[in-house]
Structures are given as C-alpha cells and as structure tokens.
Design an enzyme around this catalytic site. Structure first.
Site, PDB file in Angstrom:
ATOM      1  N   GLU A   1      50.934  88.233  85.602  1.00  0.00           N
ATOM      2  CA  GLU A   1      51.093  89.279  86.614  1.00  0.00           C
ATOM      3  C   GLU A   1      52.556  89.692  86.725  1.00  0.00           C
ATOM      4  OE1 GLU A   1      49.920  91.489  88.251  1.00  0.00           O
ATOM      5  OE2 GLU A   1      48.095  91.029  89.346  1.00  0.00           O
ATOM      6  N   ASP A   2      52.772  90.926  87.154  1.00  0.00           N
ATOM      7  CA  ASP A   2      54.147  91.361  87.389  1.00  0.00           C
ATOM      8  C   ASP A   2      54.611  90.969  88.791  1.00  0.00           C
ATOM      9  OD1 ASP A   2      52.228  93.160  88.301  1.00  0.00           O
ATOM     10  OD2 ASP A   2      53.615  94.847  88.293  1.00  0.00           O
TER      11      ASP A   2
ATOM     12  N   ARG B   1      58.462 102.839  85.677  1.00  0.00           N
ATOM     13  CA  ARG B   1      58.069 101.623  84.941  1.00  0.00           C
ATOM     14  C   ARG B   1      59.022 101.353  83.776  1.00  0.00           C
ATOM     15  NH1 ARG B   1      52.819 100.219  86.741  1.00  0.00           N
ATOM     16  NH2 ARG B   1      51.446 101.954  87.230  1.00  0.00           N
TER      17      ARG B   1
ATOM     18  N   ASP C   1      51.846  90.073  95.873  1.00  0.00           N
ATOM     19  CA  ASP C   1      52.235  90.637  97.161  1.00  0.00           C
ATOM     20  C   ASP C   1      51.344  89.978  98.224  1.00  0.00           C
ATOM     21  OD1 ASP C   1      52.947  92.431  99.190  1.00  0.00           O
ATOM     22  OD2 ASP C   1      53.164  94.085  97.811  1.00  0.00           O
TER      23      ASP C   1
ATOM     24  N   LYS D   1      56.518  87.890  96.229  1.00  0.00           N
ATOM     25  CA  LYS D   1      56.999  88.261  97.566  1.00  0.00           C
ATOM     26  C   LYS D   1      56.283  87.360  98.571  1.00  0.00           C
ATOM     27  CE  LYS D   1      57.976  93.225  97.425  1.00  0.00           C
ATOM     28  NZ  LYS D   1      57.434  94.535  97.847  1.00  0.00           N
TER      29      LYS D   1
ATOM     30  N   PHE E   1      60.823  97.316  98.464  1.00  0.00           N
ATOM     31  CA  PHE E   1      60.000  97.956  97.440  1.00  0.00           C
ATOM     32  C   PHE E   1      60.753  98.000  96.120  1.00  0.00           C
ATOM     33  CE2 PHE E   1      57.719 101.030  94.985  1.00  0.00           C
ATOM     34  CZ  PHE E   1      56.420 100.571  95.187  1.00  0.00           C
TER      35      PHE E   1
ATOM     36  N   LYS F   1      48.695  97.830  85.235  1.00  0.00           N
ATOM     37  CA  LYS F   1      49.557  98.183  84.130  1.00  0.00           C
ATOM     38  C   LYS F   1      50.906  97.482  84.250  1.00  0.00           C
ATOM     39  CE  LYS F   1      47.897 102.895  84.734  1.00  0.00           C
ATOM     40  NZ  LYS F   1      48.309 104.193  85.257  1.00  0.00           N
ATOM     41  N   GLY F   2      51.219  97.042  85.462  1.00  0.00           N
ATOM     42  CA  GLY F   2      52.578  96.590  85.755  1.00  0.00           C
ATOM     43  C   GLY F   2      53.088  95.469  84.871  1.00  0.00           C
TER      44      GLY F   2
ATOM     45  N   ASP G   1      55.947 100.297  89.349  1.00  0.00           N
ATOM     46  CA  ASP G   1      56.035 101.736  89.585  1.00  0.00           C
ATOM     47  C   ASP G   1      56.121 102.086  91.061  1.00  0.00           C
ATOM     48  OD1 ASP G   1      53.255 101.004  90.161  1.00  0.00           O
ATOM     49  OD2 ASP G   1      52.922 103.162  90.322  1.00  0.00           O
TER      50      ASP G   1
END
Ligand code: PRP
Length: 200
Positions: free
Chosen positions: A111-112, A177, A115, A143, A164, A55-56, A171
């Site tokens: 993509e948000d 969000r 990682d 990241k 983070f 959802k990001g 989220d």
C-alpha cells in the site's frame, strides 16, 4: 501555443502547488532499500506474491521490488470506496480482483498509505478468506492519527502527521502522482477546488 511552449509552461507547474517537501527522493530511496532488505530476509525461503493496491502504490511497488532480489510474483487489485460509506461502514468496492488464486501463497499487500484503515481492513479480510499461507502488509506511509480500525502492519516506511500528501504515486484529483518526492499540498489548491478538503 506551440508544443514546446506548452511543455515549458507546464514544466514545474505541479511543484508550485507543493507547500513543502515532506520526504525527499534520497530519503525515499534509503528507506526503500531498508524495507526491501527486511522483506527479502523474511521471504527468502517462501513463495512470495506481492499484491499492489492500485493506483497509488504503483511507484512504491516498482521501486521496492528492485530491492527484493529473490524470485517473486506481482499482482494488482483496484478498489474504490462508496464515498462517505467507507468512513462509516468500511465498505470497499473491488474494481479489479487478483488474476490468480492465492491459496498456499505467501502474500504481501503493498500500500502507499494507510489512513482510516478501512481499505486494508476490508482487503485483508477478503484475502485471508482465500487461505494464503501468510498475509502481511507493507505500507510506504502511515497516518496513525487518522486510524479508525486497527490494522496489523508488518513494515512501514514512514509515519506521517495528518497533512494532505501528494507525489510518488499519491494524488489529489488524480494529479501529482508523478512528483518524485512526497510533498504537502498547498491548502489553497483544495480550498479553491470543487473536490474539497481532502484532510476532512
Ligand atoms: C488510498 C490508498 C489506500 C486508501 C487508504 O487509495 O491507496 O488504498 O486510500 O485509505 P483508508 O486507510 O482510509 O482506507 P485511494 O482511494 O485514494 O485510491 P488511489 O490509490 O487510486 O489514489
């Protein structure tokens, strides 16, 4: 508590959990305009399909396409990791697949954040097998310190340290969000939560 009092009480409650703002709204807007311009140039003569990974990435997608003033389509995928297995074996479960075939289409995954890279490694492998004309990735955040598998990323909004981050689609425990900026979550929020430390 009356409805108005509840609203007043909750207003600003999310911001209080933010240690500091990492990327403010103006910086996000500026970078999205740059990304949109680069993507527009690249796909100007191509049949573009943007694939957002829920959802990001929904806020990023919604704002990014306003900077891509050429005809294109959007579609969505939803994934879920099998807990720790995604770290060790890169297993990703598909909760929602694309609505249409992508053979011959120029596909851009939106993509948000990247990682470990496992989600994108799995998705790009799966989508590449469907014979798109091209397959590229745009991510708002990267990241690099956390990477476990190599991923080719065509466009990156911001490289960020291993902290983070929440807001603008991202989220913690499904909250935050809706913050209009990218912020660093106060460690106290997750050390006091059953959900645990998200940076480990
Ligand atoms: C996040 C993000 C990527 C993935 C990146 O999604 O949107 O899909 O994690 O992590 P990786 O590079 O280590 O695989 P998340 O599972 O938090 O779901 P959400 O977008 O619904 O919040």
């Amino acid at each position: 508590m009356a409805a108005q009092e509840q609203t007043d009480y909750k207003r600003g409650i999310l911001d209080q959990d933010v240690e500091r703002v990492l990327i403010d709204e103006a910086s996000l807007n500026r970078r999205l305009a740059e990304l949109g311009a680069a993507i527009t140039d690249f796909y100007a003569d191509k049949d573009l399909l943007l694939v957002s990974v829920l959802k990001g990435s929904v806020l990023f997608l919604a704002d990014l396409i306003r900077h891509i003033p050429i005809p294109h389509e959007i579609d969505f995928m939803a994934t879920s990791s099998y807990g720790a297995e995604v770290q060790s074996r890169g297993i990703v479960r598909i909760l929602k697949d694309l609505n249409k075939p992508i053979a011959g289409r120029h596909v851009l995954i939106v993509e948000d954040i990247i990682d470990s890279g496992h989600t994108l490694a799995y998705l790009t492998g799966m989508l590449a097998a469907r014979n798109p004309a091209s397959l590229q990735v745009v991510t708002l955040l990267d990241k690099p310190d956390r990477r476990e598998v190599d991923i080719a990323v065509a466009w990156t909004g911001f490289s960020i340290p291993n902290e983070f981050v929440i807001g603008y689609g991202l989220d913690y425990n499904e909250r935050y969000r809706n913050l209009p900026y990218i912020g660093v979550l106060k460690p106290a929020v997750y050390t006091q939560s059953d959900a645990g430390d998200p940076t480990e």
